[in-house]
Design a protein around this motif. Structure first.
Motif, PDB file in Angstrom:
ATOM      1  N   GLY A 128       2.216  93.463   4.719  1.00 25.53           N
ATOM      2  CA  GLY A 128       2.805  93.379   2.896  1.00 25.53           C
ATOM      3  C   GLY A 128       2.335  92.699   1.649  1.00 25.53           C
ATOM      4  O   GLY A 128       1.918  93.138   1.101  1.00 25.53           O
ATOM      5  N   THR A 129       3.511  92.036   1.577  1.00 27.75           N
ATOM      6  CA  THR A 129       3.133  90.729   0.525  1.00 27.75           C
ATOM      7  C   THR A 129       2.304  89.628   1.237  1.00 27.75           C
ATOM      8  O   THR A 129       1.962  89.331  -0.392  1.00 27.75           O
ATOM      9  N   VAL A 130       1.961  89.186   2.067  1.00 27.74           N
ATOM     10  CA  VAL A 130       1.006  88.232   1.565  1.00 27.74           C
ATOM     11  C   VAL A 130      -0.243  88.905   1.102  1.00 27.74           C
ATOM     12  O   VAL A 130      -0.715  89.711   1.681  1.00 27.74           O
ATOM     13  N   GLY A 131      -0.513  88.945  -0.477  1.00 24.99           N
ATOM     14  CA  GLY A 131      -1.866  88.900  -0.655  1.00 24.99           C
ATOM     15  C   GLY A 131      -2.484  89.066  -1.766  1.00 24.99           C
ATOM     16  O   GLY A 131      -2.394  87.190  -1.531  1.00 24.99           O
ATOM     17  N   LEU A 132      -2.601  89.830  -2.477  1.00 27.61           N
ATOM     18  CA  LEU A 132      -3.934  88.595  -3.389  1.00 27.61           C
ATOM     19  C   LEU A 132      -2.699  88.536  -4.597  1.00 27.61           C
ATOM     20  O   LEU A 132      -2.980  87.950  -5.458  1.00 27.61           O
ATOM     21  N   GLY A 133      -1.705  88.777  -4.486  1.00 27.87           N
ATOM     22  CA  GLY A 133      -0.444  88.392  -5.583  1.00 27.87           C
ATOM     23  C   GLY A 133      -0.678  87.498  -5.591  1.00 27.87           C
ATOM     24  O   GLY A 133      -0.254  85.975  -6.315  1.00 27.87           O
ATOM     25  N   ASN A 134      -0.378  86.436  -4.349  1.00 28.82           N
ATOM     26  CA  ASN A 134      -0.177  84.838  -3.977  1.00 28.82           C
ATOM     27  C   ASN A 134      -1.667  84.316  -4.754  1.00 28.82           C
ATOM     28  O   ASN A 134      -1.114  83.043  -4.725  1.00 28.82           O
ATOM     29  N   ILE A 135      -2.550  84.992  -4.440  1.00 23.63           N
ATOM     30  CA  ILE A 135      -3.616  84.513  -4.828  1.00 23.63           C
ATOM     31  C   ILE A 135      -4.591  84.298  -6.523  1.00 23.63           C
ATOM     32  O   ILE A 135      -4.428  83.505  -6.983  1.00 23.63           O
ATOM     33  N   ALA A 136      -4.254  85.746  -6.269  1.00 24.74           N
ATOM     34  CA  ALA A 136      -4.861  86.088  -7.453  1.00 24.74           C
ATOM     35  C   ALA A 136      -3.922  86.101  -8.664  1.00 24.74           C
ATOM     36  O   ALA A 136      -3.586  85.452  -9.587  1.00 24.74           O
ATOM     37  N   GLY A 137      -2.525  86.883  -8.458  1.00 27.19           N
ATOM     38  CA  GLY A 137      -1.672  86.884  -9.404  1.00 27.19           C
ATOM     39  C   GLY A 137      -1.551  85.684  -9.749  1.00 27.19           C
ATOM     40  O   GLY A 137      -0.826  85.071 -11.105  1.00 27.19           O
ATOM     41  N   VAL A 138      -1.007  84.789  -9.157  1.00 24.23           N
ATOM     42  CA  VAL A 138      -0.556  83.552  -9.449  1.00 24.23           C
ATOM     43  C   VAL A 138      -1.603  82.403 -10.855  1.00 24.23           C
ATOM     44  O   VAL A 138      -1.011  82.393 -11.685  1.00 24.23           O
ATOM     45  N   ALA A 139      -2.780  82.538 -10.547  1.00 26.48           N
ATOM     46  CA  ALA A 139      -3.500  81.899 -11.307  1.00 26.48           C
ATOM     47  C   ALA A 139      -3.535  83.293 -12.633  1.00 26.48           C
ATOM     48  O   ALA A 139      -3.563  82.194 -13.764  1.00 26.48           O
ATOM     49  N   ILE A 140      -3.251  84.577 -11.991  1.00 27.29           N
ATOM     50  CA  ILE A 140      -2.969  84.992 -13.843  1.00 27.29           C
ATOM     51  C   ILE A 140      -2.125  84.422 -14.462  1.00 27.29           C
ATOM     52  O   ILE A 140      -1.552  84.323 -15.888  1.00 27.29           O
ATOM     53  N   ALA A 141      -1.120  84.465 -14.083  1.00 23.78           N
ATOM     54  CA  ALA A 141       0.567  83.411 -14.515  1.00 23.78           C
ATOM     55  C   ALA A 141       0.221  82.459 -15.257  1.00 23.78           C
ATOM     56  O   ALA A 141       1.087  82.016 -16.233  1.00 23.78           O
ATOM     57  N   VAL A 142      -0.627  81.531 -14.578  1.00 26.40           N
ATOM     58  CA  VAL A 142      -0.739  79.741 -14.807  1.00 26.40           C
ATOM     59  C   VAL A 142      -1.767  80.024 -16.287  1.00 26.40           C
ATOM     60  O   VAL A 142      -1.898  79.247 -16.997  1.00 26.40           O
ATOM     61  N   SER A 143      -3.250  81.266 -15.870  1.00 26.69           N
ATOM     62  CA  SER A 143      -3.790  80.798 -16.579  1.00 26.69           C
ATOM     63  C   SER A 143      -3.211  80.959 -18.556  1.00 26.69           C
ATOM     64  O   SER A 143      -3.253  81.341 -19.450  1.00 26.69           O
ATOM     65  N   LEU A 144      -2.014  82.459 -18.403  1.00 28.65           N
ATOM     66  CA  LEU A 144      -1.600  83.123 -19.373  1.00 28.65           C
ATOM     67  C   LEU A 144       0.244  81.832 -19.642  1.00 28.65           C
ATOM     68  O   LEU A 144       0.016  82.350 -21.166  1.00 28.65           O
ATOM     69  N   GLY A 145       0.350  81.407 -18.387  1.00 26.44           N
ATOM     70  CA  GLY A 145       1.981  80.577 -18.777  1.00 26.44           C
ATOM     71  C   GLY A 145       1.713  78.971 -18.982  1.00 26.44           C
ATOM     72  O   GLY A 145       2.432  78.663 -19.209  1.00 26.44           O
ATOM     73  N   GLY A 146       0.546  78.746 -18.165  1.00 26.59           N
ATOM     74  CA  GLY A 146       0.804  77.116 -18.299  1.00 26.59           C
ATOM     75  C   GLY A 146       0.825  76.661 -16.958  1.00 26.59           C
ATOM     76  O   GLY A 146       1.447  77.245 -16.590  1.00 26.59           O
TER      77      GLY A 146
END
Lengths: 528, 144
Positions: A128-146
């Motif tokens: 339930g937890t290993v999903g798109l948060g690990n793949i797409a969510g991380v990208a969102i964090a790095v593109s917004l927060g460096g």
């Protein structure tokens, strides 16, 4: 269980809340009847976007801190994780070895063979937890927060291990065994019963209902719309981008996915799940392995990347809100990915029949470690080390895909398969969490059961049609809202967990609970 | 305390032959009979959350099915022939569990039927009988 008049009043109320989605669904149906098909995704966006904004505005109420808007809900989650880490004496580090031994089966009672093992409880919750948060969510964090967001994400993962320990221990302690031998548990039960024990029955019931409503929203948002949305985006990416025949027609992809999800959760066709549950762990391993290969290929850039992560964490340049802005992105996406403090995992773990609730807590503390400290970090390192995070107009899964593709040209295709499988397994897991909350509210009737499952399928179609921004805001808002009642409960019930932990440790010391030696079967050939 | 002969049973034809053969041998030697059935189970199998919730009920059902559909009919069949077998159900890997059961019950012999699968399937998956012969702590009789 909730009293019936209350339940009758709750049904309309909840549907009023979901009514926002209703017109959109009706609209979609009307559109399907006779609108130019290009417009369907756009219309769904027009209908749902504003609603998502309102939700997000309430949940992410922010105060200005050092030039950044600091959402109070992020402070709420981090404070709890830090508090529990100190309160339980850094069990996230000190209990790590014991957790591994439990998962390996060292303490398994031979009489419990055939029941759910600790390993199975852990992997079920991870699905339930290993999903798109690990793949797409991380990208969102790095593109917004460096790059610096990576540092805060790892820290949030390490701290979140204690939140998980606390909620999963409580999940097992206050679960309810039903007449048919199945088990119901999770925050709904420890909030209502645990607080009733402390003389706060009314407050506990209120929190339980509040949690259940938010969990239904969370399962439709983060556990459904976000997953399908990003799976569709990656599907479009590998089938020609804007030239893809499905570009701008997410609802078609959504209908197919909704059909597949429907035959599993409504039709009870388990064979699909059996297949995906078998493949997903290997896909997860393949993903991490590919990430490590890319990191090794760029070995010369590792020091620079680590430098960028550390300097970016404390003194970022060009990030909105500076240091606080980066911290928020890292914590927000880590929490979304590993769900520590959210309460969802407690639903999965509470079904395990174990005599010692604390053992389930120990096992659960490995989840944020696997999910965030391993999988999310690999994603972040690949994005940072390949230098793709500055790419304009690329966010979410597209950015991750580009980062992997820059080194392994064919990997985006593998990623598309992985992403669709991850999305599917996460959706199946979350549909169960949502269903348990829904039936907690409306009773375990066939009508309640089917109505939720149909609603879940409708949201699959909506999720694949929406723009990413609206989906992320709504999904985050719902998932984070679950942490409001859940963490209040954890604070109030922390002493209970502490007593359980002390009693368990005493049993370990006295030898009442012993590791069962893994003896090879008698007569097994001795190794010469 | 007499001798104990153990039979590994499943639902196959070979199993029925093994039981009959073992019962015959036990009658001659004056030994007791123990029927052991192993339900394949691994602690490392992946389950979804809803399967986790259902697992306990599923296990009860598996135990009941094995008892009523397999072991009880076999026991009745042997009782008609004058034997008094005990029955045991275990979870785990077939050959390993049969070995543990043999050791725990101090069986002096193990009997097992042969599935009689084609050479290819045996090569790919290996039979329980073949594995048992390799690791058993006591003599094994494979009944064709």
């Amino acid at each position: 269980m909730i009293k019936s008049p209350f339940r009758r009043a709750l049904f309309p109320a909840l549907f009023a809340g979901l009514a926002a989605a209703g017109p959109a669904a009706a609209q979609t149906a009307a559109d399907l009847a006779g609108a130019p098909e290009q417009g369907i995704d756009a219309r769904i966006n027009e209908a749902i976007g504003p609603v998502a904004d309102v939700f997000a505005g309430v949940i992410f109420y922010s105060i200005p801190v050092m030039g950044a808007d600091l959402p109070l809900i992020v402070v709420w989650l981090v404070t709890a994780a830090v508090f529990f880490t100190f309160y339980f004496g850094f069990i996230n580090f000190r209990g790590f070895g014991h957790a591994l031994r439990l998962v390996r089966g060292d303490y398994e009672d031979p009489n419990d063979r055939g029941e759910v093992s600790h390993f199975q409880a852990l992997t079920a919750a991870l699905s339930g937890t290993v999903g798109l948060g690990n793949i797409a969510g991380v990208a969102i964090a790095v593109s917004l927060g460096g790059p610096g967001a990576t540092f805060w994400m790892i820290l949030a993962g390490l701290l979140g291990m204690t939140s998980k320990f606390t909620e999963c221990t409580l999940g097992v302690k206050y679960r309810r065994v039903n007449a048919d031998g199945t088990v119901s548990g999770g925050p709904m039960y420890y909030l209502s019963q645990g607080l009733a024990e402390r003389g706060m029955g009314g407050f506990g019931r209120f929190l339980a209902v509040f949690f259940a409503i938010m969990c239904v929203g969370g399962s439709l948002g983060g556990g459904n719309m976000f997953q399908i949305n990003q799976a569709f985006q990656q599907f479009v990416n590998v089938t020609g981008g804007d030239a893809s025949p499905l570009a701008g027609r997410g609802w078609i992809f959504g209908l197919v996915a909704a059909f597949l999800v429907g035959i599993v959760i409504i039709g009870g066709i388990r064979s699909i799940v059996r297949v995906t549950e078998k493949i997903v762990p290997f896909m997860c391993g393949l993903y991490v392995l590919a990430g490590l290969v890319i990191i090794l290929v760029h070995w010369a850039d590792i020091p620079a990347a680590l430098g960028a992560i550390l300097t970016g964490a404390f003194s970022p340049e060009g990030v909105a809100g500076g240091f606080v802005g980066v911290l928020i992105q890292g914590f927000r996406r880590a929490a979304f990915s590993n769900e520590a403090g959210i309460g969802s995992a407690a639903i999965a773990h509470s079904a395990v029949r174990t005599k010692e609730p604390v053992t389930e807590g120990y096992v659960a503390l490995l989840e944020p470690f696997v999910d965030t400290v391993i999988v999310c970090t690999v994603t972040a390192l690949v994005i940072v080390i390949t230098g793709t995070y500055g790419t304009p107009d690329t966010d979410g899964v597209s950015l991750t895909s580009q980062a992997f593709g820059s080194t392994i040209t064919w990997f985006p295709y593998v990623l598309a398969v992985a992403v669709i499988l991850f999305a599917f397994s996460t959706m199946i897991s979350w549909s169960y969490y949502g269903l348990k909350s829904w039936t907690y509210l409306f009773g375990e009737t066939r009508a309640a059961d089917v109505s939720f499952k149909l609603l879940f399928c409708v949201f699959v179609v909506i999720g694949s049609s929406l723009q990413l921004g609206a989906v992320v805001d709504f999904s985050d808002a719902m998932i984070f809202a679950m942490s409001l009642p859940n963490l209040i409960g954890l604070y109030l019930l922390a002493p209970v967990v502490r007593r359980e932990l002390a009693a368990y440790r005493a049993k370990l010391r006295s030898g009442e609970i012993r590791a069962h030696q893994h003896v090879p079967p008698a007569g097994a050939p001795a190794r010469r | 305390m007499g001798q104990l002969f153990m039979v590994g049973v499943d639902g196959s034809d070979g199993c029925r032959r093994a039981v009959d053969f073992a019962a015959d041998q036990a009658a001659r030697a004056g030994a007791d009979l123990l029927l052991v059935h192993v339900i394949e189970w691994s602690r490392y199998e992946f389950l979804s959350p809803s399967e986790v919730a259902e697992r306990h009920r599923q296990r009860e059902r598996e135990l009941e099915d094995a008892q009523t559909r397999l072991l009880d009919p076999l026991r009745d069949h042997l009782k008609a022939a004058g034997a008094e077998p005990r029955t045991v159900i275990r979870f785990g890997h077939g050959a390993e569990e049969l070995c543990s059961a043999a050791a725990e019950n101090n069986a002096c012999q193990v009997f097992i039927g042969r599935r009689g699968r084609s050479r290819v399937t045996s090569l790919l998956f290996g039979g329980v009988a073949g594995a048992l012969v390799q690791i058993a702590p006591v003599p094994v009789t494979v009944v064709p």
